[in-house]
Structures are given as structure tokens and as C-alpha cells.
Design an enzyme around this catalytic site. Structure first.
Site, PDB file in Angstrom:
ATOM      1  N   HIS A  62     -22.013 -18.097 -12.174  1.00  0.00           N
ATOM      2  CA  HIS A  62     -21.058 -19.127 -11.318  1.00  0.00           C
ATOM      3  C   HIS A  62     -21.128 -18.807 -10.098  1.00  0.00           C
ATOM      4  O   HIS A  62     -21.787 -17.547  -9.572  1.00  0.00           O
ATOM      5  CB  HIS A  62     -19.703 -19.263 -12.053  1.00  0.00           C
ATOM      6  CG  HIS A  62     -18.935 -17.782 -12.196  1.00  0.00           C
ATOM      7  ND1 HIS A  62     -19.636 -16.711 -12.663  1.00  0.00           N
ATOM      8  CD2 HIS A  62     -18.065 -17.249 -11.487  1.00  0.00           C
ATOM      9  CE1 HIS A  62     -18.677 -15.631 -12.725  1.00  0.00           C
ATOM     10  NE2 HIS A  62     -17.764 -15.891 -12.013  1.00  0.00           N
ATOM     11  N   HIS A  64     -18.764 -17.289  -7.949  1.00  0.00           N
ATOM     12  CA  HIS A  64     -18.016 -16.297  -7.303  1.00  0.00           C
ATOM     13  C   HIS A  64     -19.118 -15.069  -6.854  1.00  0.00           C
ATOM     14  O   HIS A  64     -19.880 -14.858  -7.451  1.00  0.00           O
ATOM     15  CB  HIS A  64     -17.024 -15.756  -8.286  1.00  0.00           C
ATOM     16  CG  HIS A  64     -16.009 -16.420  -8.731  1.00  0.00           C
ATOM     17  ND1 HIS A  64     -15.125 -16.490  -9.827  1.00  0.00           N
ATOM     18  CD2 HIS A  64     -15.134 -17.312  -7.686  1.00  0.00           C
ATOM     19  CE1 HIS A  64     -14.056 -17.464  -9.873  1.00  0.00           C
ATOM     20  NE2 HIS A  64     -14.029 -17.911  -8.459  1.00  0.00           N
ATOM     21  N   ASP A  66     -18.967 -11.984  -6.779  1.00  0.00           N
ATOM     22  CA  ASP A  66     -19.348 -10.666  -6.943  1.00  0.00           C
ATOM     23  C   ASP A  66     -20.342 -10.881  -8.207  1.00  0.00           C
ATOM     24  O   ASP A  66     -21.043  -9.968  -8.812  1.00  0.00           O
ATOM     25  CB  ASP A  66     -18.199  -9.984  -8.011  1.00  0.00           C
ATOM     26  CG  ASP A  66     -17.435 -10.843  -8.872  1.00  0.00           C
ATOM     27  OD1 ASP A  66     -17.284 -12.249  -8.626  1.00  0.00           O
ATOM     28  OD2 ASP A  66     -17.006 -10.489  -9.800  1.00  0.00           O
ATOM     29  N   HIS A  67     -20.741 -12.193  -8.403  1.00  0.00           N
ATOM     30  CA  HIS A  67     -21.921 -12.708  -9.260  1.00  0.00           C
ATOM     31  C   HIS A  67     -23.284 -13.228  -8.489  1.00  0.00           C
ATOM     32  O   HIS A  67     -24.141 -13.298  -9.216  1.00  0.00           O
ATOM     33  CB  HIS A  67     -21.664 -13.755 -10.271  1.00  0.00           C
ATOM     34  CG  HIS A  67     -20.361 -13.103 -11.217  1.00  0.00           C
ATOM     35  ND1 HIS A  67     -20.827 -12.617 -12.622  1.00  0.00           N
ATOM     36  CD2 HIS A  67     -19.191 -12.972 -11.046  1.00  0.00           C
ATOM     37  CE1 HIS A  67     -19.608 -12.221 -13.381  1.00  0.00           C
ATOM     38  NE2 HIS A  67     -18.601 -12.258 -12.058  1.00  0.00           N
ATOM     39  N   HIS A 139     -13.450 -21.104 -16.881  1.00  0.00           N
ATOM     40  CA  HIS A 139     -13.121 -20.198 -15.846  1.00  0.00           C
ATOM     41  C   HIS A 139     -12.431 -20.848 -14.645  1.00  0.00           C
ATOM     42  O   HIS A 139     -12.285 -21.910 -14.733  1.00  0.00           O
ATOM     43  CB  HIS A 139     -14.401 -19.389 -15.235  1.00  0.00           C
ATOM     44  CG  HIS A 139     -14.223 -18.197 -14.353  1.00  0.00           C
ATOM     45  ND1 HIS A 139     -13.174 -17.359 -14.827  1.00  0.00           N
ATOM     46  CD2 HIS A 139     -14.652 -17.536 -13.290  1.00  0.00           C
ATOM     47  CE1 HIS A 139     -13.252 -16.294 -13.789  1.00  0.00           C
ATOM     48  NE2 HIS A 139     -13.984 -16.476 -13.015  1.00  0.00           N
TER      49      HIS A 139
END
Lengths: 334, 334
Positions: A62, A64, A66-67, A139
Site C-alpha cells: 500500500h 503509506h 513506511d512501506h 486499511h
């Protein structure tokens, strides 16, 4: 297939845990897959034997940061260190658009082809021995799980079939094993009739951020391993009334138990959970919570922990990089 | 003003050196400035006393990824750890556009204001005690140097002026020092007439990637310190015929010598130069080359090396974080 965790922290990095990234390493050769690519994933790679030159595919669960914020730097460094091979990227369309903007606005030239598959409408792709497909999760933004199925396995001769067809032992066996159809004493012996997979099909599922484990029911059918976030303890979610779209250790453990999953690997822990069991709240709280709900093989990941899903689909923690992979305190490796 | 190097490698990170970032730390309080923000700058900060909450301004010299790919993660983590104060960003317009795309495409919500100044047309800004302005350099893309001038310095009473005006020692002095104009025995004593700066104006210049040091002539006038890249040794540029828009250690050292600059701090070294002097080519090759051309105070930066430009404009290497700041081999610090 080995799993080498490059980042196991949720949201922000800590001194012990980087943000999300997981390397899946093929049994033979140097090829590997990357699931998620948080910032500084390329820095983590410098502390492993892995090279971006051997990367087969990147899967992003996804959008975000931090990914995925490690993607531009990883690709730039792959370019600067000589990669020319095309690279598969399976990700939300927005990640593709972000990379396109990044390439244009930061003068990033990639001398290799990015073969992009948008998760929107993705129906799967075959890479080496593995088929990769994806399942929608729940999410704050669209998020996905990736399923890896080993559909192309090493073949060996089937002794029962050879005996039934009375194929005499000798060079004939080697030719059949090598894939050759052979005319023998007036009979056409087809290689495919005498071969069988050397072992069963391995299946593992690596999930992105998700607050509804039941969405993984189909993905996990026949799987030996689920890798899933356990960002919080249930007590924390109950206290704050807020899960931020994440699962608790108990929630995902109950799902794994209900599915009779052989192995569950938890990761993506909120930085509030300390590595040292003596400090509270600690990672051990998540471990105890999950263990109380799940009777299978449970592991909690940490950075640079390496696990093996062996040919029989059994998960083992490898004692490598100083880590037993079971969350015991160990020296800083940041 | 202290200088704390967070990244000193050119292009790609190594195990010892991250990509570019430099913290400039105010003398008093916790405020600091960041010049460039390569990937994993927020990770480096975790190993320093600095907090993103106290960051006053970010200055980005140019759009190349090794100078800006850490921005989205740094901003995201500042948001997640509670920053609400506006933050100044001085950067190429393309960096602004890239951040705008990043915020939209990766669902990055910043609960603080980014006060953006585009380098295109930038005429300077005052932040705390310092004025920041910028000078255009020469690189493969538009690149800039930032000059920091300490235009607002602590004030002290001027004994000569007090004596000349026959201001009697006593509470009057304190009121004048505090900025108060005082009516004394029929005379109006103006505070400003009796104050002087406690020390001279400090000026330092932090340059981005640049292959033409002469462009810094005006910026360096009256400066005590220049921080500049020295990506390659001159021999390497001569051998390959290619500088990639960078300076050699000799080239920038000759410029500093011609300008009679008191101090020169080199950084942004190609990963081909090894930290260990016993391996070739080594950082020592760059040091020797620069020292042969420059007679001032020469330093080569390394990650986490800290330097002080004291109130008299003298540069000192601080023996902190285990580093003497002079490039000697030291233990791995991630």
C-alpha cells in the site's frame, strides 16, 4: 524459500527496527523478491548478502510511506551500481505515479525497465518457480496481501510409474528425467508420464497493513505460512478505541488458529513495544497475547532475522546474523 | 554554531557513510537547521541528540535523490511524533512539486505548515540569529550554496561609549544593556548608542554539488568556513575525463587558498574512497591532495563528526560521538 526481514517497525523507524521490508530469497541462485520498501531498505541491504542486481520483483502492499519511501533510493542505487535487467514492480497505481513524478522532478534516470503491474485489476504473474497474486485487505488506504505459490517445482522420476510401464533401469531413465520423450521397443514413452514434483507446493502469504484478518481466508487456503502485522496488543486498541486500521496480535492469532495455519510470523510492531522484555510495554506482551490464541508455530520478526520455509513447507528460524529470530534481545544492528 | 554531519557519501550510502545531510546547530537552545536530506537522514538523527521538533529550516541544494530522498520520511515522522510548528523549506521548486505529489499520492498528511521558499528567485530569509541566502553553482542540474550570516548577535555594553558620555556605573548600565532608553539628569541616553555586538559576525557557506568553485567567490567573502564537496581526487577526473559535475579535492582546495578562507570542510566523497588508509584508493588520497593546495584549517567530514564554529569564527573539531572529526578510522556507527 528464505525470509529475511529488513524492517519490522510500524510507522517510524527505531534504532533497532527499520520500517517495513521483507526479502524472500529463492532456494537456489541469488534471486530474491522484496515485499514493501520502507525508507532505508537499501541501507539495510548493505548489511545482508543480497544485491539489488539479483532482485526479481518488488511488491508494494500500500501507499503509506513506511512501506514505499525507500523505493526511489533503492532504484537509483541499483542504477548507479550497474543494474540493466528489467525489474518487476507490483504496486498500487499511485506508487507508479509517484515514481513517475519522482523520476521527472528529481532527474532520476533508470537505465533498466520497470515492468509495472498495478494492483488495481492485478490477476497474478509468474516469476521463476513462483506465482504471485494479490488479495485486497482493509486499511485506511487500499492495502493488499501477496500470495506466493510454488507452481513450478523440481521434478523427479516416479518409481511407481516406471515400474508399471516396465521401463528398464538405465540411460532411458536419465533421458525421461531430462524431459525427453523416447521411442523404446516400439512404444512412445512420454517424459511427463514418469515425472512428479519433488515435493509439495509451498504457499506463503505476506500481508500488508490490515484490520480484518478474515479477508485472508481464501489467500491462506493451503498456505503453510502467513506473515502479518501485529501493530498493537488488543488491550491498547481497547484502551484507545482506535486501531488506525491495524490488527492486534490476538486478532491475527485467532484467525490463524481458526484457519489451522501451520505457521504465523508477526511483524510491523508499534515502536511503543520495547525490545527488552524488562521494559513495558514490551514485544513480549504481543508474543504472549498471540501465543494464548494460536497453537501453531508462532514467530515474531526482528530486523535481520532469517527464516526458512523448507521444501516440505516447514518454517525454521535460522541462527544467522546473530539472531535466533525469536525476538530475544540481541546487540544493536541498526 | 555547531556542524554535525549526518551523511558524507556521494550518490549511494555505504556502511560507514550515509548520503548527504548536515545539521547546523544554534549556540543556545535546541534549534537547528538541516542542509540537504538524503534518504535515511531521519535514521541518522536517531543516533544524535537532535529532534525534528526543534528543526527551524530545511535547505535543499539540488534535486538529486542523494540530497532529498529523506524528506518525505523525515516530515512524516515529524508529524507522527507530534510536530505542529510551521517548518521552513528552502529548495528548488521541483522539490516542492515532488513533495506535493508525494503528499497526494502516498496519503501523507502533515499537521504543520511547510513554509516554502523556491530557490528560483530566492533573496534570503532571516531565521533566529541567522540570515540565510543562496548562490547558484554549476552541476548537472541547478545547484546552490547556502550562506549563513549571523546578523543578530548578542549585545554587550560598550565601555568606551559609556566613558565618553560619562554614564555613571550602576543600575543605569543594566537598563541600557536591557534595551531601555533612559532620561538621566536631563539627558536622553539611548540604549543603542551604548551597545555593541559581543563578537564579530560569523559567516559560513554550505555548498551543494558544484564543479566550478569560482562561483563561490562572492558567497565566501568574509566567511570563516566553507563546507564543500570533494567527490573525487583530481587524478581520477583526469583519468576518466569525467567529473560528473563535481569538484576534485585539489580544485576546491585551490579556490579556498586563493580566497584565503580560514577553514575548509570537505564532504560528499565518492564511495570509491575507502575509510581505511591501508586500502586504496582511500580518503587519505583526498586529504593529501587538498592539503597540498591549501594552507588553512582543513577538515574532512565523516558521519557523526561534529565541529564548532565558535563565537570568534574559529573552527574546532569536537571529540564527540567517538569521532575526532578528522577522518581517522573509527568504529562502525551505522
Amino acid at each position: 524459500m528464505d525470509l529475511l526481514f529488513l524492517g519490522t517497525s510500524a510507522g517510524v523507524p527505531t534504532r533497532r527496527r527499520n520500517v517495513s521490508a521483507l526479502a524472500l530469497i529463492e532456494d537456489q541462485g541469488k534471486g530474491w523478491f522484496l515485499v514493501d520498501c520502507g525508507e532505508a531498505t537499501q541501507h539495510q541491504l548493505l548489511r545482508t548478502p543480497l544485491s539489488a542486481a539479483d532482485l526479481r520483483a518488488i511488491c508494494i502492499t500500500h501507499v503509506h510511506g513506511d512501506h514505499c519511501y525507500g523505493l526511489p533510493g533503492l532504484l537509483a542505487s541499483a542504477a548507479m551500481t550497474g543494474r540493466r535487467q528489467p525489474l518487476l514492480l507490483i504496486a498500487p497505481q499511485a506508487v507508479h505515479d509517484w515514481l513517475a513524478a519522482t523520476r521527472m522532478l528529481t532527474a532520476l534516470h533508470l537505465p533498466f525497465e520497470l515492468r509495472f503491474h498495478a494492483l488495481e485489476g492485478f490477476t497474478g504473474v509468474a516469476v521463476g518457480a513462483w506465482d504471485i497474486d494479490a488479495f485486497a485487505l482493509s486499511h485506511r488506504v487500499p492495502s493488499h496481501a501477496f500470495r506466493f505459490r510454488e507452481t513450478r517445482r523440481p521434478q523427479r522420476l516416479d518409481p511407481a510409474a516406471l515400474a508399471a510401464a516396465q521401463v528398464p533401469r538405465g540411460p532411458l531413465w536419465g533421458r525421461l528425467h531430462g524431459g525427453e520423450d523416447v521411442l523404446h521397443e516400439g512404444r512412445l514413452l512420454r517424459s511427463a508420464d514418469f515425472l512428479q514434483a519433488a515435493h509439495g507446493e509451498r504457499r506463503l502469504v505476506v500481508a500488508g497493513d490490515n484490520d480484518d484478518p478474515a479477508l485472508l481466508t481464501e489467500a491462506c487456503r493451503g498456505a503453510q505460512l502467513l506473515v502479518h502485522e501485529a501493530t498493537y496488543a488488543q488491550a491498547q486498541i481497547d484502551k484507545t478505541g482506535q486501531s488506525w486500521g491495524h490488527s492486534s496480535a490476538a486478532g491475527i492469532a485467532r484467525f490463524a488458529e481458526a484457519q489451522a495455519l501451520p505457521a504465523l510470523l508477526l511483524t510491523h510492531f508499534s515502536p511503543r513495544y520495547q525490545a527488552e522484555a524488562v521494559r513495558s510495554p514490551s514485544i513480549d506482551e504481543l508474543r504472549r497475547e498471540a501465543a494464548a490464541c494460536y497453537g501453531g508455530h508462532l514467530q515474531l520478526a526482528e530486523d535481520f532475522a532469517r527464516f526458512r520455509l523448507d521444501r516440505h513447507g516447514r518454517l525454521k528460524a535460522l541462527d544467522q546474523s546473530g539472531g535466533a529470530g525469536d525476538g530475544e534481545p540481541q546487540q544493536e544492528r541498526g
